[in-house]
Structures are given as structure tokens and as C-alpha cells.
Design a protein around this motif. Structure first.
Motif, PDB file in Angstrom:
ATOM      1  N   GLU A   1      50.398   9.382  55.328  1.00 17.94           N
ATOM      2  CA  GLU A   1      50.937   8.386  54.533  1.00 17.94           C
ATOM      3  C   GLU A   1      50.646   6.909  55.013  1.00 17.94           C
ATOM      4  O   GLU A   1      50.356   5.875  54.518  1.00 17.94           O
TER       5      GLU A   1
ATOM      6  N   GLN B   1      54.067  18.452  60.059  1.00 19.99           N
ATOM      7  CA  GLN B   1      53.944  18.670  58.638  1.00 19.99           C
ATOM      8  C   GLN B   1      53.542  17.715  57.868  1.00 19.99           C
ATOM      9  O   GLN B   1      53.913  16.367  57.970  1.00 19.99           O
ATOM     10  N   GLU B   2      52.680  17.904  56.701  1.00 25.30           N
ATOM     11  CA  GLU B   2      52.032  16.668  55.944  1.00 25.30           C
ATOM     12  C   GLU B   2      53.174  16.027  55.217  1.00 25.30           C
ATOM     13  O   GLU B   2      53.307  14.681  55.155  1.00 25.30           O
ATOM     14  N   LYS B   3      54.233  16.432  54.890  1.00 23.59           N
ATOM     15  CA  LYS B   3      55.364  15.648  54.007  1.00 23.59           C
ATOM     16  C   LYS B   3      56.367  15.222  55.127  1.00 23.59           C
ATOM     17  O   LYS B   3      56.738  15.763  55.995  1.00 23.59           O
ATOM     18  N   VAL B   4      56.516  13.591  54.811  1.00 26.52           N
ATOM     19  CA  VAL B   4      57.508  12.845  56.030  1.00 26.52           C
ATOM     20  C   VAL B   4      58.764  13.862  55.876  1.00 26.52           C
ATOM     21  O   VAL B   4      59.430  14.092  56.929  1.00 26.52           O
ATOM     22  N   ALA B   5      59.390  13.953  54.711  1.00 22.30           N
ATOM     23  CA  ALA B   5      60.832  14.496  54.691  1.00 22.30           C
ATOM     24  C   ALA B   5      60.933  15.927  55.251  1.00 22.30           C
ATOM     25  O   ALA B   5      61.774  16.240  55.857  1.00 22.30           O
ATOM     26  N   ASP B   6      59.653  16.782  55.569  1.00 23.76           N
ATOM     27  CA  ASP B   6      59.884  17.748  56.405  1.00 23.76           C
ATOM     28  C   ASP B   6      59.706  17.806  57.728  1.00 23.76           C
ATOM     29  O   ASP B   6      60.048  19.015  58.397  1.00 23.76           O
ATOM     30  N   ARG B   7      59.439  16.823  58.144  1.00 25.60           N
ATOM     31  CA  ARG B   7      59.321  16.379  59.605  1.00 25.60           C
ATOM     32  C   ARG B   7      60.519  16.434  60.270  1.00 25.60           C
ATOM     33  O   ARG B   7      61.192  15.465  59.526  1.00 25.60           O
TER      34      ARG B   7
END
Length: 123
Positions: free
Chosen positions: A27, A107-113
Motif C-alpha cells: 500500500e 500478509q498483503e492486506k493491511v487488515a490481516d496483519r
């Protein structure tokens, strides 16, 4: 990048992207948007590098991706760990735990980190 934040700030954007590409959150690299979780991704990249003994980005080829997922999913995680590290660290469960934490962070998605505070508790 965490140094750019004010005390009550949780995210921001920059007009100029700086840093080492392999350690930048997607991002940030694509849109200049960063958050506290951008540093989490960079931390995870370092952990994965240390545990595997492989330079950042070496799992990017399709062949490597095909090897990584089944090896992890089939419980053959020790095959991914640096052989030198396996010789000097007697507790394999600690190596696997660190590797797993590193993978959670990248993890690619910020919310998943996870947050860095969560990462600390995982160790």
C-alpha cells in the motif's frame, strides 16, 4: 516510518516514496499510504529472511510459491528453515513459531496483519 507519526496518529500518506522496495508494504509502494502496520510488514520480512536464510524476494517466483504453500500446509515447515539455524537452535518449536509470526506479519492486506503489540505477545 513509525518515526513519522504523531502520538495520536494512526495513518498518513507521503508525497515521496522512500525505502528499500523489498521491505515496503504494498500500500505504501503503490500509493504512498502508510500506517503502523507498514512497519509490521517490514519486520515480518526480516523475520522470514532470518528463519529461512533466504534473501527477501526469493519466494517470489511461481516455482518457489508452489513449494512454500504445500510445505507449510503439509506440516513440513522445518524444510523451509535455514539448515544452519536448525543446527544451532535446539528448540525447533521456537523456530517454527518465529516463522509463523513472520508470515502473519507479511500478509498483503493491511487488515490481516497483526499490530506490533500483538506480535510482541506472540513471541
Amino acid at each position: 516510518m513509525a518515526k513519522l507519526f504523531q502520538m495520536d496518529q494512526t495513518q498518513d500518506a507521503t508525497s515521496r516514496i522512500v525505502g528499500t522496495l523489498g521491505y515496503m508494504a504494498p500500500e505504501y509502494a503503490m500509493h504512498g499510504c502508510f500506517s503502523a502496520k507498514s512497519d509490521v510488514l517490514s519486520f515480518g520480512e526480516l523475520v522470514v529472511e532470518i528463519i529461512t536464510g533466504r534473501q527477501n524476494g526469493s519466494f517470489n517466483s511461481e516455482e518457489e510459491q508452489e513449494y512454500l504453500s504445500p510445505t507449510w500446509n503439509e506440516g513440513r515447515t522445518l524444510n523451509l528453515i535455514d539448515p544452519i539455524l536448525k543446527r544451532v537452535v535446539s528448540r525447533r518449536d521456537v523456530l517454527i513459531r518465529c516463522f509463523h509470526i513472520g508470515l502473519l506479519c507479511v500478509q498483503e492486506k493491511v487488515a490481516d496483519r497483526p499490530t506490533m503489540a500483538s506480535v510482541i505477545h506472540l513471541f
